[in-house]
Design an enzyme around this catalytic site. Sequence first.
Site, PDB file in Angstrom:
ATOM      1  N   ASP A   1       0.698  -1.143   0.171  1.00  0.00           N
ATOM      2  CA  ASP A   1      -0.408  -0.624  -0.300  1.00  0.00           C
ATOM      3  C   ASP A   1       1.004   1.387  -0.124  1.00  0.00           C
ATOM      4  OD1 ASP A   1       0.941  -0.498   2.543  1.00  0.00           O
ATOM      5  OD2 ASP A   1      -0.563   0.799   3.661  1.00  0.00           O
TER       6      ASP A   1
ATOM      7  N   HIS B   1       2.325  -8.744  -3.657  1.00  0.00           N
ATOM      8  CA  HIS B   1       1.230  -7.676  -3.224  1.00  0.00           C
ATOM      9  C   HIS B   1       1.664  -6.442  -3.265  1.00  0.00           C
ATOM     10  CE1 HIS B   1      -2.804  -6.139  -1.872  1.00  0.00           C
ATOM     11  NE2 HIS B   1      -2.060  -5.896  -1.151  1.00  0.00           N
TER      12      HIS B   1
ATOM     13  N   ASP C   1       1.852 -17.494  -4.334  1.00  0.00           N
ATOM     14  CA  ASP C   1       2.395 -16.381  -5.767  1.00  0.00           C
ATOM     15  C   ASP C   1       1.078 -15.708  -6.724  1.00  0.00           C
ATOM     16  OD1 ASP C   1       3.608 -14.534  -6.528  1.00  0.00           O
ATOM     17  OD2 ASP C   1       4.295 -16.043  -8.026  1.00  0.00           O
TER      18      ASP C   1
ATOM     19  N   GLU D   1       3.207  -9.893   0.495  1.00  0.00           N
ATOM     20  CA  GLU D   1       3.093  -8.773   0.769  1.00  0.00           C
ATOM     21  C   GLU D   1       4.186  -8.423   0.810  1.00  0.00           C
ATOM     22  OE1 GLU D   1       0.318  -6.054   2.036  1.00  0.00           O
ATOM     23  OE2 GLU D   1       1.330  -4.108   1.314  1.00  0.00           O
TER      24      GLU D   1
HETATM   25  O1  G3I Z   1      -1.451  -9.337  18.826  1.00  0.00           O
HETATM   26  C1  G3I Z   1      -2.295 -10.641  18.326  1.00  0.00           C
HETATM   27  C2  G3I Z   1      -1.726 -11.616  19.616  1.00  0.00           C
HETATM   28  O2  G3I Z   1      -1.731 -11.673  21.107  1.00  0.00           O
HETATM   29  C3  G3I Z   1      -2.623 -12.979  19.094  1.00  0.00           C
HETATM   30  O3  G3I Z   1      -1.395 -13.691  19.912  1.00  0.00           O
HETATM   31  C4  G3I Z   1      -1.394 -13.665  17.859  1.00  0.00           C
HETATM   32  C5  G3I Z   1      -2.089 -15.036  17.163  1.00  0.00           C
HETATM   33  O4  G3I Z   1      -2.910 -14.902  15.995  1.00  0.00           O
HETATM   34  O5  G3I Z   1      -2.212 -12.543  16.875  1.00  0.00           O
HETATM   35  C6  G3I Z   1      -1.379 -11.233  17.454  1.00  0.00           C
HETATM   36  O6  G3I Z   1      -2.081 -10.159  16.508  1.00  0.00           O
HETATM   37  C7  G3I Z   1      -1.245 -10.662  15.178  1.00  0.00           C
HETATM   38  C8  G3I Z   1      -0.870  -9.063  14.591  1.00  0.00           C
HETATM   39  O7  G3I Z   1      -0.288  -9.028  13.537  1.00  0.00           O
HETATM   40  C9  G3I Z   1       0.358  -8.958  15.663  1.00  0.00           C
HETATM   41  O8  G3I Z   1       0.973  -9.987  15.297  1.00  0.00           O
HETATM   42  C10 G3I Z   1      -2.359 -10.825  14.135  1.00  0.00           C
HETATM   43  O9  G3I Z   1      -2.933 -11.727  14.080  1.00  0.00           O
HETATM   44  C11 G3I Z   1      -2.115 -10.312  12.486  1.00  0.00           C
HETATM   45  O10 G3I Z   1      -2.492 -10.234  11.787  1.00  0.00           O
HETATM   46  C12 G3I Z   1      -1.194  -9.410  12.217  1.00  0.00           C
HETATM   47  O11 G3I Z   1      -0.862  -9.064  11.068  1.00  0.00           O
HETATM   48  C13 G3I Z   1      -0.229  -8.032  10.394  1.00  0.00           C
HETATM   49  C14 G3I Z   1      -1.517  -7.359   9.617  1.00  0.00           C
HETATM   50  O12 G3I Z   1      -0.707  -6.099   8.791  1.00  0.00           O
HETATM   51  C15 G3I Z   1      -2.875  -6.967   9.529  1.00  0.00           C
HETATM   52  O13 G3I Z   1      -2.730  -6.276  11.060  1.00  0.00           O
HETATM   53  C16 G3I Z   1       1.454  -7.706  10.877  1.00  0.00           C
HETATM   54  O14 G3I Z   1       2.058  -8.187  11.265  1.00  0.00           O
HETATM   55  C17 G3I Z   1       1.895  -6.658   9.627  1.00  0.00           C
HETATM   56  O15 G3I Z   1       3.025  -7.170   9.173  1.00  0.00           O
HETATM   57  C18 G3I Z   1       1.265  -6.299   8.799  1.00  0.00           C
HETATM   58  O16 G3I Z   1       0.979  -4.519   7.869  1.00  0.00           O
HETATM   59  C19 G3I Z   1       0.284  -4.599   7.127  1.00  0.00           C
HETATM   60  C20 G3I Z   1       0.307  -3.036   7.242  1.00  0.00           C
HETATM   61  O17 G3I Z   1      -1.201  -3.051   8.052  1.00  0.00           O
HETATM   62  C21 G3I Z   1      -0.815  -2.137   5.632  1.00  0.00           C
HETATM   63  N1  G3I Z   1       0.385  -2.129   5.109  1.00  0.00           N
HETATM   64  C22 G3I Z   1       1.123  -3.977   4.611  1.00  0.00           C
HETATM   65  C23 G3I Z   1       1.353  -3.975   6.319  1.00  0.00           C
HETATM   66  C24 G3I Z   1       2.113  -5.491   5.931  1.00  0.00           C
HETATM   67  O18 G3I Z   1       1.233  -6.708   4.852  1.00  0.00           O
HETATM   68  O1  9MR Z   2      -3.371  -3.701  -0.075  1.00  0.00           O
HETATM   69  C1  9MR Z   2      -3.758  -3.680   1.604  1.00  0.00           C
HETATM   70  C2  9MR Z   2      -2.444  -4.170   2.233  1.00  0.00           C
HETATM   71  O2  9MR Z   2      -1.007  -3.151   2.084  1.00  0.00           O
HETATM   72  C3  9MR Z   2      -2.575  -4.855   3.981  1.00  0.00           C
HETATM   73  O3  9MR Z   2      -1.824  -5.288   4.616  1.00  0.00           O
HETATM   74  C4  9MR Z   2      -3.642  -5.292   3.679  1.00  0.00           C
HETATM   75  C5  9MR Z   2      -4.591  -5.795   5.190  1.00  0.00           C
HETATM   76  O4  9MR Z   2      -4.921  -4.995   6.120  1.00  0.00           O
HETATM   77  O5  9MR Z   2      -5.002  -5.201   3.169  1.00  0.00           O
HETATM   78  C6  9MR Z   2      -4.468  -4.493   2.096  1.00  0.00           C
HETATM   79  O6  9MR Z   2      -6.489  -4.402   1.189  1.00  0.00           O
HETATM   80  C7  9MR Z   2      -7.257  -5.475   0.771  1.00  0.00           C
HETATM   81  C8  9MR Z   2      -7.835  -4.966   2.141  1.00  0.00           C
HETATM   82  O7  9MR Z   2      -7.433  -5.630   2.927  1.00  0.00           O
HETATM   83  C9  9MR Z   2      -9.032  -5.592   1.731  1.00  0.00           C
HETATM   84  N1  9MR Z   2      -9.896  -5.534   0.331  1.00  0.00           N
HETATM   85  C10 9MR Z   2      -9.023  -5.769  -0.819  1.00  0.00           C
HETATM   86  C11 9MR Z   2      -7.183  -4.958  -0.168  1.00  0.00           C
HETATM   87  C12 9MR Z   2      -6.116  -5.072  -1.729  1.00  0.00           C
HETATM   88  O8  9MR Z   2      -7.018  -5.132  -2.624  1.00  0.00           O
END
Ligand code: G3I
Ligand code: 9MR
Length: 543
Positions: free
Chosen positions: A164, A473, A515, A524
């Site tokens: 993103d 992604h 992929d 991503e």
């Molecule tokens: O904190 C809980 C923990 O208490 C629990 O035991 C565990 C069980 O699965 O989950 C933990 O939460 C996780 C959280 O990361 C913290 O580690 C969530 O399941 C997991 O879905 C979450 O993933 C993050 C994801 O965003 C969704 O929020 C990733 O670490 C993080 O790298 C990723 O970052 C995204 C940004 O939001 C948007 N830009 C892209 C980026 C990369 O994908």
């Molecule tokens: O593109 C977004 C990515 O950077 C984030 O890690 C991800 C997790 O929240 O979300 C992606 O966006 C998606 C959204 O969550 C749901 N609709 C489709 C989007 C990507 O096309």
Amino acid sequence: PTLKRASTIHTNQLSYLPIGEKIALIPNVSALTYTLTNKDDGNIVYKGTLSEAKVWQPAGSVTVKQAEFSSVQSTGSYLLTVAGVEPKEIDISFTPYAALHDAALKSYYYNRASSEITSEYGGQWARPLGHSDNQVTVHSSAASEERPAGTAITASKGWYDAGDFGKYVVNSGIATYTLMAAYQHYPAFYQNRELNIPESNDDVPDILNEIKWNLDWLQHMQDIDGGVYHKLTTLEWPGKEMPHEDQRERFVIGKSTAATLNFAATMAMASRVYSSQFKALSTQWLTASELAWQWANTNPAVVYVQPTDVKSGEYGDDHFNDEFAWAAAELYLATQNEEYLSAFEHHHGLLGISSWQHVPSLAVISLLREGGGLLPAALVEQLTQLLNSLAGDLLLQYQNSAYAIAMEQNDFVWGSNSVVLNKAMILMQAYHFSKDTYYRDASIGAISYLLGRNPTGYSFVTGFGSKTPVDPHHRASYSDNVNQPIPGMLVGGPQNGQQDECSYPSNQAALSYLDHWCSYSTNEVAINWNAPLVYVLAALLAE
Ligand code: G3I
Ligand code: 9MR
């Protein structure tokens, strides 16, 4: 019973380093031995006995045997032959690693916000400027008396977080730290490393030029009162489009203790790293860091709560001792003010593997690597023990794993490949202090895992390996009409949360990878995942 014929031997597809461990994995095979022959003349260079067949929990019930040929150190191309399986080419060479490292670092340039990528520096990935961010709106969640909701601030530059176009302070912290640490620990390695970026002709090492692009943005994320905005994003996710096509309004959103402490730590470290090249700026960054520290101490538990109108990434964290300890450590190193050392000792606790959410080891790495002479001997002793015990656990995981990787079932989270690397970063600290090659072998194993020696058979870095992600992604790679994605980017990697709508080949943690653009939960890319790749490669090449 006849075993299923293995389709492939899993190897490091780029090449094995001449130093250290070299292992290939052979799934589902009954053979007992293997041979390595010289590819040119067919001469046998090594013959060995395969390990016992073992399963590795994250990959399910597949059994795998290891062929180890670590003692072969001569550069060259070889063939690994195991009865009943397609022979596989094995390369041994240092050469591709410099290119891999440089591409991993250069990927930050391609992800610059507020910059055109010209063909001179970006080749076929040239693109127009996106997101000038010189008029960013203050969201109601970030409003203060001095900067009410709806007013505009400037917060240009910085890197896009990932696929993103958002810019998030929390994971910028660990990403920027890790890259600065690479320079700080291996300055000679970076002295003449040209990345072919617009600043390459100045007399500042390019890694510092590139990191400065993000620091120049980060400094704008601080409000007048010292508190730091959590992120700068649109309210909705951008479309599948190029940076310049995303014309949505951008906001600074929320203000949090986590963001403020990440800012304090990063800016304090930056003030030291840049002190000779950018003296005035370095002083300014230190002042900003101390102001952030004060805000965090007055507001020690402000958890970021995602406003209902905001869809972008959350990076939520409600546990701040580790961030306090890290900021205190960096501020102590920058100021030598004993109050920060006391604050570190008050906040620091058990050591763990770093992630954007959990940063205890960053403080310890900084103190042990950079604190020479500034720390009480008892503290050095205590921190060294913590580090050694963590590295020792990782070594055991590595040695017990059928796949020769220090990864266990619960390590397969979103961004699992960064867990692999943050573990390797710990192992390389233990190697640095002990010169015990077991630790280095486990780090080399981590790199081989990422470059193809894993049950998916993918090398997870775009453009490096024989089977690499082609559809990450990553919006700029998806929408640019260039077949190949931007090179040098590490994808998040397998994990079976399957938080998107894609259909995966397996539900096993280490096999659940796709992929495909749709797989943002495994395919991503992110600045905080690439940074430890840069660090570990630099460490392996420079130590
Ligand atoms: O904190 C809980 C923990 O208490 C629990 O035991 C565990 C069980 O699965 O989950 C933990 O939460 C996780 C959280 O990361 C913290 O580690 C969530 O399941 C997991 O879905 C979450 O993933 C993050 C994801 O965003 C969704 O929020 C990733 O670490 C993080 O790298 C990723 O970052 C995204 C940004 O939001 C948007 N830009 C892209 C980026 C990369 O994908
Ligand atoms: O593109 C977004 C990515 O950077 C984030 O890690 C991800 C997790 O929240 O979300 C992606 O966006 C998606 C959204 O969550 C749901 N609709 C489709 C989007 C990507 O096309």
